[in-house]
Design an enzyme around this catalytic site. Structure first.
Site, PDB file in Angstrom:
ATOM      1  N   HIS A 118       0.841  -0.918   0.194  1.00 39.67           N
ATOM      2  CA  HIS A 118       0.007   0.124   0.141  1.00 39.67           C
ATOM      3  C   HIS A 118       0.823   1.218  -0.162  1.00 39.67           C
ATOM      4  O   HIS A 118       2.164   1.257   0.371  1.00 39.67           O
ATOM      5  CB  HIS A 118      -1.065  -0.016   1.195  1.00 39.67           C
ATOM      6  CG  HIS A 118      -1.906  -0.999   1.237  1.00 39.67           C
ATOM      7  ND1 HIS A 118      -2.918  -1.061   0.221  1.00 39.67           N
ATOM      8  CD2 HIS A 118      -2.355  -1.891   1.954  1.00 39.67           C
ATOM      9  CE1 HIS A 118      -3.943  -1.884   0.392  1.00 39.67           C
ATOM     10  NE2 HIS A 118      -3.395  -2.676   1.461  1.00 39.67           N
ATOM     11  N   CYS A 161      -0.118   2.500  -4.503  1.00 34.46           N
ATOM     12  CA  CYS A 161      -0.677   3.666  -5.085  1.00 34.46           C
ATOM     13  C   CYS A 161      -0.359   4.784  -4.546  1.00 34.46           C
ATOM     14  O   CYS A 161       0.739   4.753  -3.438  1.00 34.46           O
ATOM     15  CB  CYS A 161      -2.303   3.612  -4.163  1.00 34.46           C
ATOM     16  SG  CYS A 161      -3.467   2.651  -5.102  1.00 34.46           S
TER      17      CYS A 161
END
Length: 279
Positions: A118, A161
């Site tokens: 992440h 991301c």
């Protein structure tokens, strides 16, 4: 005719400006030496599960890891030179980079590191138990900290991301909520470095829970098929083209339409890099 510069009182060797000939220019088209004893060392940080309850499990990341490892072996990496870290803590990530920076690396062609996790804007990356800035990790490989890496290409592939922005809709992304202080990005300046992000800053990256991420799958497929045939920037341009061609209409989630993803390539490589087959 007066020759001017963009700095005041700039000195030119010999007191004369030099206009390079075609022969002079050709010497700058050089290639990295890829004939060392070993192709290189590779780290893969596969952060799939997390301590923070708001960070969801990144299903599909193990497939990305397996496929990328196969691609590295196809490029000439020995299996025992590929280190996979699963659900590494921030301190374990730091320690791995610090230790690599302390070792001597005179017999390798290159260093490759893939981080699958992440992330958030300004290049915040999640470990199992917290966050770390990419520029901190990069700093452990600066020439002043690791002299033996000077002149050796260092390639980083970041699957995470860099925000939540998208054109429309939301599928499975790597953009879960991350609680951190606002931090700006200051990547240490060093030559011979290539950083490829799965998406542009502020934007999401997409992941299929079974097939893996758009970026890592495109990268692995391209390296498997053409990794020893084309120069790295040509390969990565093709990867970007492939990822940019995808949208959620081609995914299993029919409720989301036309979301796009655009990888970003940041390079301070000063020579061509080609993984020519080892003899």
């Amino acid at each position: 005719m007066t020759t001017t510069t963009d700095v005041q009182r700039a000195s030119v060797t010999g007191g004369q400006s030099h206009h390079p000939s075609k022969a002079d220019l050709k010497k700058w088209f050089d290639r990295y030496d890829m004939t060392h004893k070993k192709r290189g060392v590779a780290y893969i940080f596969n952060n799939e599960t997390f301590k923070h309850p708001k960070l969801k499990t990144r299903y599909g990341s193990s497939k990305d890891t397996e496929d990328f490892k196969k691609a590295l072996i196809k490029l000439g990496f020995r299996e025992d030179d590929i280190k996979v870290y699963t659900d590494a803590t921030v301190e374990e990530m730091r320690d791995a980079w610090k230790q690599f920076g302390k070792n001597s690396h005179t017999d390798i062609d290159c260093f490759i590191c893939a981080i699958l996790s992440h992330g958030d804007s300004d290049d915040i990356i999640c470990g199992y138990d917290g966050t770390v800035k990419l520029d901190e990790l990069f700093s452990y490989l600066r020439p002043d900290r690791c002299p033996s890496l000077k002149g050796i290409p260092k390639l980083f592939f970041i699957q995470a991301c860099r925000g939540t922005a998208s054109d429309s809709g939301v599928e499975k992304t790597d953009a879960d909520y991350i609680d951190h202080e606002e931090m700006s990005l200051t990547i240490p300046v060093m030559a011979d470095m290539l950083v490829v992000y799965s998406s542009c800053n502020k934007h999401a990256s997409y992941r299929d829970e079974k097939a893996g991420t758009w970026f890592m799958q495109a990268l692995s497929e391209m390296l498997m098929e053409y990794g020893t045939k084309y120069e790295i920037m040509k390969l990565l341009t093709a990867v970007s083209n492939r990822v940019a061609s995808l949208d959620l209409q081609s995914s299993a989630n029919s409720e989301c339409k036309s979301c796009k993803q655009m990888p970003q390539i940041n390079s301070t490589l000063i020579k061509e890099l080609m993984f020519e087959p080892k003899k």
